[in-house]
Design a protein around this motif. Structure first.
Motif, short mmCIF file in Angstrom:
data_model
loop_
_atom_site.label_atom_id
_atom_site.label_comp_id
_atom_site.label_asym_id
_atom_site.label_seq_id
_atom_site.Cartn_x
_atom_site.Cartn_y
_atom_site.Cartn_z
N ARG A 123 0.83 -1.21 0.00
CA ARG A 123 0.00 0.00 0.00
C ARG A 123 0.87 1.27 0.00
NH1 ARG A 123 -3.62 1.31 5.33
NH2 ARG A 123 -4.06 3.52 4.93
N PHE A 124 1.94 1.25 0.79
CA PHE A 124 2.86 2.38 0.82
C PHE A 124 3.44 2.64 -0.56
CE2 PHE A 124 7.46 3.53 1.86
CZ PHE A 124 7.21 4.89 1.93
N ALA A 129 3.30 5.59 -5.69
CA ALA A 129 3.22 5.61 -7.15
C ALA A 129 2.18 6.61 -7.65
CB ALA A 129 2.88 4.20 -7.66
N MET A 130 1.09 6.79 -6.89
CA MET A 130 0.00 7.65 -7.33
C MET A 130 0.11 9.08 -6.81
SD MET A 130 -1.38 5.38 -9.13
CE MET A 130 -2.75 6.36 -9.71
N ASP A 131 0.91 9.30 -5.77
CA ASP A 131 1.01 10.62 -5.15
C ASP A 131 1.77 11.59 -6.05
OD1 ASP A 131 1.89 12.84 -3.51
OD2 ASP A 131 1.33 11.65 -1.76
N PRO A 132 1.15 12.71 -6.45
CA PRO A 132 1.84 13.65 -7.35
C PRO A 132 3.06 14.31 -6.73
CG PRO A 132 -0.23 14.59 -6.53
CD PRO A 132 -0.21 13.16 -6.10
N ASN A 133 3.17 14.29 -5.39
CA ASN A 133 4.30 14.92 -4.72
C ASN A 133 5.53 14.02 -4.62
OD1 ASN A 133 2.97 17.41 -4.16
ND2 ASN A 133 1.86 16.40 -2.51
N VAL A 134 5.35 12.73 -4.87
CA VAL A 134 6.49 11.81 -4.82
C VAL A 134 7.36 12.02 -6.05
CG1 VAL A 134 7.18 9.38 -4.97
CG2 VAL A 134 5.40 10.08 -3.35
N GLN A 135 8.65 12.22 -5.80
CA GLN A 135 9.61 12.50 -6.87
C GLN A 135 10.34 11.24 -7.35
OE1 GLN A 135 9.77 15.99 -7.85
NE2 GLN A 135 7.96 15.76 -6.54
N SER A 136 10.69 10.38 -6.41
CA SER A 136 11.49 9.21 -6.80
C SER A 136 11.27 8.04 -5.85
CB SER A 136 12.99 9.56 -6.83
OG SER A 136 13.46 9.86 -5.53
N ILE A 137 11.53 6.84 -6.37
CA ILE A 137 11.46 5.60 -5.60
C ILE A 137 12.69 4.78 -5.92
CG2 ILE A 137 10.19 3.46 -5.17
CD1 ILE A 137 7.64 4.90 -6.07
N GLU A 152 3.83 -4.11 -10.12
CA GLU A 152 2.76 -3.23 -10.60
C GLU A 152 2.87 -1.84 -9.98
OE1 GLU A 152 0.75 -3.74 -12.97
OE2 GLU A 152 1.21 -5.85 -13.34
N ALA A 153 3.26 -1.78 -8.70
CA ALA A 153 3.43 -0.48 -8.05
C ALA A 153 4.58 0.30 -8.69
CB ALA A 153 3.68 -0.67 -6.55
N LEU A 154 5.69 -0.39 -8.97
CA LEU A 154 6.82 0.28 -9.62
C LEU A 154 6.45 0.71 -11.04
CD1 LEU A 154 9.67 -2.13 -8.42
CD2 LEU A 154 9.25 0.20 -7.61
N LYS A 155 5.69 -0.12 -11.72
CA LYS A 155 5.25 0.22 -13.07
C LYS A 155 4.36 1.46 -13.04
CE LYS A 155 2.62 -1.65 -16.99
NZ LYS A 155 1.88 -2.83 -17.50
N ALA A 156 3.42 1.49 -12.07
CA ALA A 156 2.53 2.65 -11.96
C ALA A 156 3.32 3.92 -11.67
CB ALA A 156 1.50 2.40 -10.86
N ALA A 157 4.33 3.80 -10.82
CA ALA A 157 5.16 4.96 -10.51
C ALA A 157 5.86 5.47 -11.76
CB ALA A 157 6.17 4.60 -9.43
N ARG A 158 6.40 4.55 -12.53
CA ARG A 158 7.11 4.97 -13.76
C ARG A 158 6.14 5.59 -14.76
NH1 ARG A 158 9.61 7.64 -15.75
NH2 ARG A 158 11.09 7.43 -17.46
N ARG A 211 9.73 12.63 -1.30
CA ARG A 211 8.46 13.34 -1.52
C ARG A 211 8.65 14.84 -1.28
NH1 ARG A 211 3.35 13.90 1.76
NH2 ARG A 211 1.58 13.58 0.32
N LEU A 212 8.06 15.66 -2.13
CA LEU A 212 8.11 17.11 -1.99
C LEU A 212 6.97 17.57 -1.08
CD1 LEU A 212 9.54 19.71 -2.94
CD2 LEU A 212 7.83 19.83 -4.79
#
Length: 455
Positions: A123-124, A129-137, A152-158, A211-212
């Motif tokens: 979930r984290f 992945a969906m949060d617009p403020n997250v810059q990188s993972i 799938e989470a990494l794919k969504a983030a990309r 995250r910004l």
């Protein structure tokens, strides 16, 4: 030995080398043969001749072989003969619609799997992945398994335009093919995939989200003893640690930089990193506990790990025992230390717990004259962990959280008198004496699920 053997030259790609080594694994020479004692001698001789083995390479046992076949018995639909299904939980202050970033920011957090669901880590990652403020993972993957949730989470983030970096360890034994597939799939969607140092296997469990927030970058860090494997997280006893501690975040970022670029000597504020500093740091802490005991008489070391083989660590623990330090060890698997020997290890107690869930967490505790220190992470006390792998132990800096982990997790393990076996000085294991009320630690964790969470 099922570990793949890698030969690298300047013109060789690590993935190609691993794939080639996997193809040759089944061609290795046998080193021993295990047989039931009832096997006829003429049949045993034929096998030895065909396998080019000598009599000295035969191990005869009265025990059952091919125990994996027992899964067929377990598959029989007889619920009355099985443990009740585990109902995994989520901390009460982390509701399904809650903001996991806010939950982590309030204080350092732990999740004790499998009692608390690993779905919260997924979930984290999904929320990141969906949060617009997250810059990188950034994440280290060792055994991802077959469940696609992390992928799938990494794919969504990309797909959402975030910078995603994955350190994929291709040499996780028996998972090499699967990891190669995941690596190729991640590269295909634009994820930056690296494989770490050629001469060191990366076994550390690291996840970092940047995250910004209000014009400033905030680093959320997850460290663990367990893999990012949704399936095994239901069967392994592991502890997840989540923090926004700036210095720990800087350490993990520095380690990622080392692993994704040039791996060399780095300085860390808090992390103990193998093979650079971890072993030397443990030895220093054991020696410091000896000095504390000599001055104050209250030395106490507690360690929970999968294995204890390293000769220097064992020698240091013997020295601590001879100095009067009380030492409690919970070593599930291989343990080359012998407790209870006069003038060697009389102050050392060793137990092993084998139960419904695989004990997989590592916890190192030093009393330090009432100013205790606790480290958790991925490393056992074995040469392969300390010298041939990238491993990480991290400190529990929140004193209240440390106290809760000790009292509600560590102490409960050592109070187990149902599934715990005690190692004797001759190397045999015997059931722990049942003094007082029966306590089965894993069942206790189920019945008191979440008691380690701070209010």
């Amino acid at each position: 030995n099922a570990d793949v053997k890698i030969t690298i030259d300047e013109a060789c790609d690590l993935m190609d080398a691993v794939e080639e080594s996997i193809n040759g694994r089944d061609m290795g020479y046998p080193v021993a043969m295990i047989t039931e004692s009832s096997m006829p001698k003429n049949m045993q001789s034929r096998f030895l001749r065909n396998l080019n083995l000598s009599d000295e390479q035969v191990i005869t046992t009265k025990d059952a072989l091919a125990l994996s076949s027992l899964w067929q018995l377990y598959a029989i639909d007889r619920p009355s003969l099985k443990e009740k299904p585990l109902i995994q939980t989520t901390p009460t202050d982390l509701q399904e619609d809650g903001d996991i970033f806010e939950w982590i920011k309030k204080r350092d957090r732990i999740l004790y799997h499998p009692y608390e669901t690993f779905a919260n880590i997924v979930r984290f990652m999904r929320q990141s992945a969906m949060d617009p403020n997250v810059q990188s993972i950034k994440i280290c993957l060792y055994r991802l398994g077959t469940d696609p949730s992390i992928f799938e989470a990494l794919k969504a983030a990309r797909m959402n335009g975030k910078s995603v970096s994955v350190l994929m360890e291709l040499r996780a034994k028996f998972d090499e093919d699967r990891n190669i597939k995941w690596a190729k799939d991640l590269e295909a969607i634009g994820v930056h995939v690296v494989y770490g140092p050629v001469n060191l296997k990366v076994h550390s469990k690291l996840l970092q989200v940047v995250r910004l927030e209000n014009g400033h970058l905030v680093t959320y860090t997850h460290l663990s003893s367990g893999n990012y494997n949704v399936s095994t997280a239901k069967q392994y006893g592991d502890i997840s640690f989540l923090t926004v501690n700036k210095e720990i975040g800087e350490d993990v970022s520095e380690l990622f930089n080392a692993l994704t670029g040039y791996y060399g000597q780095r300085k860390y504020n808090h992390l103990l990193v193998a093979p650079a500093t971890l072993k030397a740091s443990l030895l220093k802490k054991i020696d410091a506990e000896i000095k504390c005991h000599e001055s104050n008489g209250n030395g106490h070391i507690i360690m929970k790990a999968n294995g204890l083989i390293d000769q220097d660590i064992i020698a240091a623990l013997y020295k601590a025992s001879n100095s009067g330090v009380k030492i409690d060890l919970n070593i599930r698997g291989l343990c080359c230390l012998r407790p209870g020997i006069p003038d060697v290890s009389k102050n050392i107690r060793v137990i092993s717990i084998v139960d419904r869930f695989l004990e997989h967490s590592r916890i190192y505790y030093f009393h330090n004259n009432g100013k205790p220190e606790m480290y958790m992470g991925s490393s056992d006390m074995m040469p392969r962990n300390l010298l041939a792998r990238i491993e990480v132990l991290f400190p529990v800096l929140d004193k209240d959280l440390m106290k809760s982990i000790k009292e509600n997790i560590l102490d409960i393990h050592f109070a187990d008198n149902v599934k715990a076996k005690e190692l004797k000085e001759d190397g045999t294991y015997v059931p722990v004496k049942k003094d007082g009320k029966a306590l089965r630690s894993q069942q206790w964790f189920i019945e008191h699920n979440g008691c380690w969470q701070l209010k």
